[in-house]
Scaffold this motif. Structure first.
Motif, PDB file in Angstrom:
ATOM      1  N   TYR A   1      18.851  14.639  -9.635  1.00  0.00           N
ATOM      2  CA  TYR A   1      20.030  14.230 -10.284  1.00  0.00           C
ATOM      3  C   TYR A   1      20.518  12.672  -9.996  1.00  0.00           C
ATOM      4  O   TYR A   1      21.055  12.148 -11.221  1.00  0.00           O
ATOM      5  CB  TYR A   1      21.256  14.946  -9.611  1.00  0.00           C
ATOM      6  CG  TYR A   1      21.486  16.408 -10.197  1.00  0.00           C
ATOM      7  CD1 TYR A   1      21.979  16.313 -11.581  1.00  0.00           C
ATOM      8  CD2 TYR A   1      21.013  17.388  -9.426  1.00  0.00           C
ATOM      9  CE1 TYR A   1      22.018  17.990 -12.020  1.00  0.00           C
ATOM     10  CE2 TYR A   1      21.236  18.793  -9.790  1.00  0.00           C
ATOM     11  CZ  TYR A   1      21.733  19.067 -11.110  1.00  0.00           C
ATOM     12  OH  TYR A   1      21.837  20.498 -11.753  1.00  0.00           O
ATOM     13  N   ALA A   2      20.229  11.957  -9.179  1.00  0.00           N
ATOM     14  CA  ALA A   2      20.407  10.818  -9.097  1.00  0.00           C
ATOM     15  C   ALA A   2      19.822   9.838 -10.084  1.00  0.00           C
ATOM     16  O   ALA A   2      20.356   9.044 -10.523  1.00  0.00           O
ATOM     17  CB  ALA A   2      20.130  10.204  -7.579  1.00  0.00           C
ATOM     18  N   VAL A   3      18.199  10.229 -10.339  1.00  0.00           N
ATOM     19  CA  VAL A   3      17.648   9.541 -11.144  1.00  0.00           C
ATOM     20  C   VAL A   3      18.223   9.562 -12.677  1.00  0.00           C
ATOM     21  O   VAL A   3      18.475   8.710 -13.345  1.00  0.00           O
ATOM     22  CB  VAL A   3      15.872  10.106 -11.193  1.00  0.00           C
ATOM     23  CG1 VAL A   3      15.210   9.589 -12.286  1.00  0.00           C
ATOM     24  CG2 VAL A   3      15.273   9.674  -9.927  1.00  0.00           C
ATOM     25  N   MET A   4      18.602  11.083 -12.795  1.00  0.00           N
ATOM     26  CA  MET A   4      19.421  11.041 -14.274  1.00  0.00           C
ATOM     27  C   MET A   4      20.475  10.556 -14.448  1.00  0.00           C
ATOM     28  O   MET A   4      20.534   9.918 -15.624  1.00  0.00           O
ATOM     29  CB  MET A   4      19.573  12.839 -14.318  1.00  0.00           C
ATOM     30  CG  MET A   4      18.403  13.473 -14.570  1.00  0.00           C
ATOM     31  SD  MET A   4      19.005  15.332 -14.666  1.00  0.00           S
ATOM     32  CE  MET A   4      18.271  16.257 -13.685  1.00  0.00           C
ATOM     33  N   GLY A   5      21.372  10.401 -13.337  1.00  0.00           N
ATOM     34  CA  GLY A   5      22.643   9.724 -13.658  1.00  0.00           C
ATOM     35  C   GLY A   5      22.416   8.129 -13.709  1.00  0.00           C
ATOM     36  O   GLY A   5      22.849   7.550 -14.812  1.00  0.00           O
ATOM     37  N   ILE A   6      21.537   7.391 -12.994  1.00  0.00           N
ATOM     38  CA  ILE A   6      21.377   5.952 -13.222  1.00  0.00           C
ATOM     39  C   ILE A   6      20.513   5.590 -14.399  1.00  0.00           C
ATOM     40  O   ILE A   6      20.825   4.762 -15.179  1.00  0.00           O
ATOM     41  CB  ILE A   6      20.710   5.435 -11.866  1.00  0.00           C
ATOM     42  CG1 ILE A   6      20.771   4.064 -11.960  1.00  0.00           C
ATOM     43  CG2 ILE A   6      19.038   5.679 -12.055  1.00  0.00           C
ATOM     44  CD1 ILE A   6      20.736   3.152 -10.541  1.00  0.00           C
ATOM     45  N   GLU A   7      19.662   6.739 -14.826  1.00  0.00           N
ATOM     46  CA  GLU A   7      19.018   6.129 -16.289  1.00  0.00           C
ATOM     47  C   GLU A   7      19.852   6.499 -17.558  1.00  0.00           C
ATOM     48  O   GLU A   7      19.725   5.542 -18.236  1.00  0.00           O
ATOM     49  CB  GLU A   7      17.722   7.400 -16.480  1.00  0.00           C
ATOM     50  CG  GLU A   7      16.453   7.020 -15.587  1.00  0.00           C
ATOM     51  CD  GLU A   7      15.413   8.080 -15.970  1.00  0.00           C
ATOM     52  OE1 GLU A   7      15.820   9.302 -16.458  1.00  0.00           O
ATOM     53  OE2 GLU A   7      14.260   7.645 -15.765  1.00  0.00           O
ATOM     54  N   MET A   8      20.696   7.393 -17.163  1.00  0.00           N
ATOM     55  CA  MET A   8      21.673   7.354 -18.252  1.00  0.00           C
ATOM     56  C   MET A   8      22.708   6.331 -18.328  1.00  0.00           C
ATOM     57  O   MET A   8      23.039   5.752 -19.415  1.00  0.00           O
ATOM     58  CB  MET A   8      22.513   8.617 -18.179  1.00  0.00           C
ATOM     59  CG  MET A   8      23.586   9.108 -19.334  1.00  0.00           C
ATOM     60  SD  MET A   8      24.235  10.495 -19.200  1.00  0.00           S
ATOM     61  CE  MET A   8      26.067  10.428 -19.520  1.00  0.00           C
ATOM     62  N   ALA A   9      23.291   5.597 -17.130  1.00  0.00           N
ATOM     63  CA  ALA A   9      23.978   4.405 -17.006  1.00  0.00           C
ATOM     64  C   ALA A   9      23.255   3.214 -17.529  1.00  0.00           C
ATOM     65  O   ALA A   9      23.874   2.641 -18.672  1.00  0.00           O
ATOM     66  CB  ALA A   9      24.346   4.301 -15.720  1.00  0.00           C
ATOM     67  N   ALA A  10      21.925   3.110 -17.271  1.00  0.00           N
ATOM     68  CA  ALA A  10      21.300   2.116 -17.864  1.00  0.00           C
ATOM     69  C   ALA A  10      20.862   1.977 -19.338  1.00  0.00           C
ATOM     70  O   ALA A  10      21.166   1.011 -20.102  1.00  0.00           O
ATOM     71  CB  ALA A  10      19.776   2.072 -17.142  1.00  0.00           C
ATOM     72  N   GLU A  11      20.703   3.197 -19.899  1.00  0.00           N
ATOM     73  CA  GLU A  11      20.565   3.187 -21.119  1.00  0.00           C
ATOM     74  C   GLU A  11      21.960   2.906 -21.969  1.00  0.00           C
ATOM     75  O   GLU A  11      21.888   2.294 -22.800  1.00  0.00           O
ATOM     76  CB  GLU A  11      20.484   4.994 -21.604  1.00  0.00           C
ATOM     77  CG  GLU A  11      19.324   5.130 -22.558  1.00  0.00           C
ATOM     78  CD  GLU A  11      19.211   6.755 -22.689  1.00  0.00           C
ATOM     79  OE1 GLU A  11      19.691   7.252 -23.360  1.00  0.00           O
ATOM     80  OE2 GLU A  11      17.982   7.111 -21.975  1.00  0.00           O
ATOM     81  N   GLN A  12      23.061   3.164 -21.348  1.00  0.00           N
ATOM     82  CA  GLN A  12      24.226   2.956 -22.121  1.00  0.00           C
ATOM     83  C   GLN A  12      24.573   1.602 -21.851  1.00  0.00           C
ATOM     84  O   GLN A  12      24.926   0.810 -22.895  1.00  0.00           O
ATOM     85  CB  GLN A  12      25.444   3.847 -21.322  1.00  0.00           C
ATOM     86  CG  GLN A  12      25.500   5.124 -21.792  1.00  0.00           C
ATOM     87  CD  GLN A  12      26.650   6.072 -20.914  1.00  0.00           C
ATOM     88  OE1 GLN A  12      27.261   5.122 -19.972  1.00  0.00           O
ATOM     89  NE2 GLN A  12      26.960   7.118 -21.222  1.00  0.00           N
ATOM     90  N   ILE A  13      24.215   0.952 -20.819  1.00  0.00           N
ATOM     91  CA  ILE A  13      24.643  -0.434 -20.474  1.00  0.00           C
ATOM     92  C   ILE A  13      23.626  -1.226 -21.668  1.00  0.00           C
ATOM     93  O   ILE A  13      24.336  -2.239 -21.960  1.00  0.00           O
ATOM     94  CB  ILE A  13      24.581  -0.702 -19.188  1.00  0.00           C
ATOM     95  CG1 ILE A  13      25.731  -0.123 -18.371  1.00  0.00           C
ATOM     96  CG2 ILE A  13      24.200  -2.190 -19.153  1.00  0.00           C
ATOM     97  CD1 ILE A  13      25.400  -0.206 -16.791  1.00  0.00           C
ATOM     98  N   ASN A  14      22.324  -1.106 -21.405  1.00  0.00           N
ATOM     99  CA  ASN A  14      21.663  -1.601 -22.305  1.00  0.00           C
ATOM    100  C   ASN A  14      21.906  -1.677 -23.942  1.00  0.00           C
ATOM    101  O   ASN A  14      21.679  -2.496 -24.539  1.00  0.00           O
ATOM    102  CB  ASN A  14      20.135  -1.295 -22.348  1.00  0.00           C
ATOM    103  CG  ASN A  14      19.571  -1.844 -20.878  1.00  0.00           C
ATOM    104  OD1 ASN A  14      19.951  -2.591 -20.328  1.00  0.00           O
ATOM    105  ND2 ASN A  14      18.407  -0.943 -20.350  1.00  0.00           N
ATOM    106  N   ALA A  15      22.524  -0.411 -24.464  1.00  0.00           N
ATOM    107  CA  ALA A  15      22.754  -0.333 -25.718  1.00  0.00           C
ATOM    108  C   ALA A  15      24.177  -1.077 -26.011  1.00  0.00           C
ATOM    109  O   ALA A  15      24.292  -1.624 -27.072  1.00  0.00           O
ATOM    110  CB  ALA A  15      23.124   1.164 -25.963  1.00  0.00           C
ATOM    111  N   ASN A  16      24.849  -1.547 -24.851  1.00  0.00           N
ATOM    112  CA  ASN A  16      26.172  -2.290 -25.147  1.00  0.00           C
ATOM    113  C   ASN A  16      25.782  -3.752 -24.373  1.00  0.00           C
ATOM    114  O   ASN A  16      26.872  -4.237 -24.101  1.00  0.00           O
ATOM    115  CB  ASN A  16      27.222  -1.841 -24.266  1.00  0.00           C
ATOM    116  CG  ASN A  16      27.500  -0.477 -24.865  1.00  0.00           C
ATOM    117  OD1 ASN A  16      27.741  -0.511 -26.380  1.00  0.00           O
ATOM    118  ND2 ASN A  16      27.819   0.647 -24.186  1.00  0.00           N
ATOM    119  N   GLY A  17      24.631  -4.221 -24.735  1.00  0.00           N
ATOM    120  CA  GLY A  17      24.505  -5.553 -24.362  1.00  0.00           C
ATOM    121  C   GLY A  17      23.923  -5.944 -22.891  1.00  0.00           C
ATOM    122  O   GLY A  17      23.609  -7.369 -22.437  1.00  0.00           O
ATOM    123  N   GLY A  18      23.788  -5.076 -22.084  1.00  0.00           N
ATOM    124  CA  GLY A  18      23.095  -5.073 -20.861  1.00  0.00           C
ATOM    125  C   GLY A  18      24.085  -5.844 -19.810  1.00  0.00           C
ATOM    126  O   GLY A  18      25.397  -5.685 -20.053  1.00  0.00           O
TER     127      GLY A  18
END
Lengths: 416, 292
Positions: free
Chosen positions: A54-71
């Motif tokens: 679950y930890a991995v799923m959570g951080i991957e999703m955050a990274a995806e969102q953040i990268n889509a919004n300029g990092g």
């Protein structure tokens, strides 16, 4: 059409060319501004493995969102993810991430023992570590580190928050508790805190047992509990122990109230609607009645086909905290970031009732804690929503510092 | 600690012995006949539990109780034909390595297919609740578990001691070469024994699914206890394993009854140590020429 067919060499040439192109493209990106590399360590095997997933799923999703919004700081986030396995391996991998891969910070962990060794490693290297899952009070006490920050709540906060709930329900004063405790550091920690809590509030211990971590048969404890007739069965168990307990408590048909001081929603799901019971403290759950929280749970469910566990929330949140800290501090320099995190302007939106902040004296993120209460099996509609979520356990006017009262684990000083 | 609780704990320990028995019997059978130290036995137990999770939605718990062990037994035959068969005539150390690897492969396959989080598995409503035997109140489900275990063990005993099949298997345990000289091929018997032994592990998995967490590593937890039971009971002896399983359960219950719950597992190893000091072949271990 034969002319457009590729022969073997053509395929090889094409493959070679595209491989070179792929390898070259990060270099082109780097030329503008390289990615921001962050290390992620969490157990993927052993009894904490399911939470690590679950930890991995959570951080991957955050990274995806953040990268889509300029990092972060205008740079794309790149996660280096590894299985932390055990305390020794965790510290070796943390060291390698810092020395060889030059990570800006390390995020993760669930095991308190591994968090301790990672803490020592980052302190030596003056790199930041955001602990997302380890609960031990000692990590915020005698083992605290200047470069270690705790997004996960510590044991005593659960005890104080859940204790407040038990007090409100009239289950402490003059009542007798039967306590089962996991026989390792995490359990011992909780037991000490629970004893102190009962002493303070005039509660009694009807009986107690230490349970080996690999125990799967709880029938002996069931017989003892039945004999003792407690007002509450309090559990300081971990991982699959909790699941075994629930299954066999239902099997033996016992119905004394059950509750406890440490909990992950994964344990409730593993027990199933038929067996899950009682009221439990929880750092976050997918049913919180807060719009931002609901939105996170919905997008997670859409992405992974199941709702987020609290460990997914922890690692998801940690990356957003890192983003805010780096951007407010104006860079990744550890000293500047620590100064920001310890300052009173550092307030974080945690998808909860009120913003959280790091307690400067031990780097614990002070935040609201909630409770989940098992639904009766006949009211359950699906395998995930098998409990109801409370509002924040601390009243709005109560300061979050109250949660740290009577912490065990020694006192923290950031010397050396 | 009341006298009543003390007796309850003893009885509970003794009853626990029955599910050790289910797992240990198969382990003992495979070793006695083929000389294979099956470290994957726990993994087959886990497979049984997972098969139960798969087929219960279609067949219900009682259907799963029959179908899942059969599915595991089929996997057992495949494993015997493809893998075990190459290791019957070599040093048991090689089969130890083989089955250790096999256990890892099965566990990881379960993790890939079902995730590492424990799966919920409900108990059939019919078996929930308690049974009172005088003052002693016990879980209805465990009574059922014990009845199934005793039935399985009795059937196995009949098969080994009252049929031609059993006579050949027992002769094969003692001296496979003479059996070969008489023109009897052990091959189908080895497959059948693997099917029975591994199927029993699967059956134990189904029986335990409602009361323990169903997760990929659940086999490891039972394997050690099963080995201890086999070692204490002695190789090649059916009754040795039975007596040993009940003894292990009883000792565990006794230590618990004395109030040393956290020592209950350690006590089992201590028991093994003492038994081996006095009888290196185990309680009822037979002299097996091949292993001398």
């Amino acid at each position: 059409m034969a002319s457009s067919r590729l022969d073997r060499r053509g395929v090889l040439r094409l493959g070679g060319a595209s491989a070179i192109g792929l390898l070259a493209s990060p270099a082109i990106l780097r030329a503008q501004d390289g990615p921001l590399v962050l290390g992620h360590l969490t157990p993927r095997t052993g009894f904490l493995g399911p939470l690590g997933d679950y930890a991995v799923m959570g951080i991957e999703m955050a990274a995806e969102q953040i990268n889509a919004n300029g990092g972060i700081l205008g740079r794309q986030v790149e996660l280096l993810m590894e299985d932390s396995v055990n305390p020794q391996t965790a510290s070796t991998k943390a060291d390698r991430m810092i020395q060889r891969d030059n990570v800006a910070a390390i995020i993760g962990e669930i095991s308190s023992a591994s968090a301790l060794t990672i803490g020592q490693t980052v302190e030596r290297n003056q790199t930041l570590f955001f602990n997302t899952g380890a609960n031990s009070d000692a990590l915020r006490g005698e083992d605290c580190k200047r470069h270690m920050f705790h997004v996960e709540t510590q044991n005593v906060m659960y005890v104080n928050a859940e204790g407040q709930h038990f007090l409100n329900e009239g289950m402490v004063d003059g009542k007798r508790w039967y306590i089962l405790t996991a026989d390792y550091a995490f359990g011992h920690d909780l037991l000490a805190a629970a004893r102190a809590f009962l002493d303070r509030n005039n509660g009694e211990i009807a009986g107690e047992d230490l349970v080996p971590t690999d125990a799967t048969d709880f029938s002996a404890f069931m017989l003892k509990i039945r004999e003792a007739e407690p007002d509450l069965v309090a559990l300081n168990l971990a991982g699959t122990q909790i699941t075994s307990f629930f299954k066999q408590y239902g099997e033996f048909g016992l119905d004394f109230p059950v509750g406890g001081f440490g909990f992950d929603t994964a344990s409730a799901w593993a027990a199933g609607a038929q067996n899950f019971r009682g009221t439990w403290p929880n750092v976050w759950n997918h049913l919180l009645d807060i719009p931002a929280s609901r939105e996170f749970a919905a997008s997670f469910t859409e992405k992974y086909g199941k709702p987020p566990e609290n460990q997914a929330w922890g690692d998801y949140m940690a990356l957003y905290i890192v983003k805010q800290a780096f951007e407010e501090a104006g860079g990744t320099d550890s000293a500047a970031v620590i100064e920001y995190l310890e300052s009173s302007d550092a307030k974080f939106d945690l998808l909860k009732d009120r913003p959280g902040y790091f307690y400067p004296e031990n780097h614990q993120l002070l935040q609201d804690i909630y409770a989940i209460t098992a639904l009766p099996p006949d009211e359950v509609e699906n395998e995930w929503d098998i409990f109801t979520a409370s509002g924040a356990l601390l009243a709005e006017d109560q300061p979050l510092e109250d949660l740290l009262k009577d912490a065990v684990g020694g006192s923290c000083s950031f010397s050396a | 600690m009341s006298v009543f609780l003390f007796v309850s704990q003893l009885l509970n320990g003794l009853l626990d012995g029955f599910y050790y028995l289910l797992i240990a019997l198969g382990l003992s059978l495979i070793f006695s006949l083929g000389g294979i130290v099956n470290l994957a036995h726990g993994a087959f137990f886990a497979l049984g539990a997972y098969m139960a999770v798969l087929v219960t939605p279609y067949l219900g718990f009682f259907g799963a109780l029959i179908v899942a062990p059969l599915m595991v037994a089929c996997i057992g035959v495949a494993v015997e034909r493809l893998l075990f068969t190459r290791f019957y005539r070599v040093d048991p150390l090689y089969s130890l390595l083989l089955t250790f690897g096999l256990a890892m492969v099965i566990e990881q396959a379960l993790r890939w297919s079902f995730g590492s989080a424990p799966l919920a598995y409900d108990m059939p409503g019919l078996l929930r609740g308690q049974v009172s035997m005088g003052d002693f109140i016990y879980s209805r489900y465990r009574i059922f578990l014990i009845v199934v275990a005793v039935t399985a063990v009795a059937l196995l005993w009949l098969l080994l001691n009252r049929t031609a099949f059993g006579r050949i298997v027992r002769a094969g345990i003692q001296n496979p070469d003479i059996l070969g000289a008489m023109g009897i091929s052990l091959r189908p018997y080895l497959s059948a024994v693997a099917a029975i032994a591994i199927g029993l592990a699967g059956l134990a998995g189904v029986l335990m699914a409602p009361i323990v967490p169903v997760h990929p590593a659940m086999g490891i937890e039972v394997l050690t206890a099963a080995f201890v039971v086999v070692v204490i009971g002695g190789l090649g002896s059916f009754w040795g394993v039975v007596v040993s399983a009940l003894l292990v359960g009883l000792v565990k219950g006794f230590v618990t009854a004395l109030g040393f719950t956290s020592w209950s597992l350690a006590a089992i190893y201590l028991l093994m140590f003492i038994v081996l000091l006095i009888r290196p072949r185990g309680l009822m271990g037979e002299r097996i020429l091949r292993f001398e």
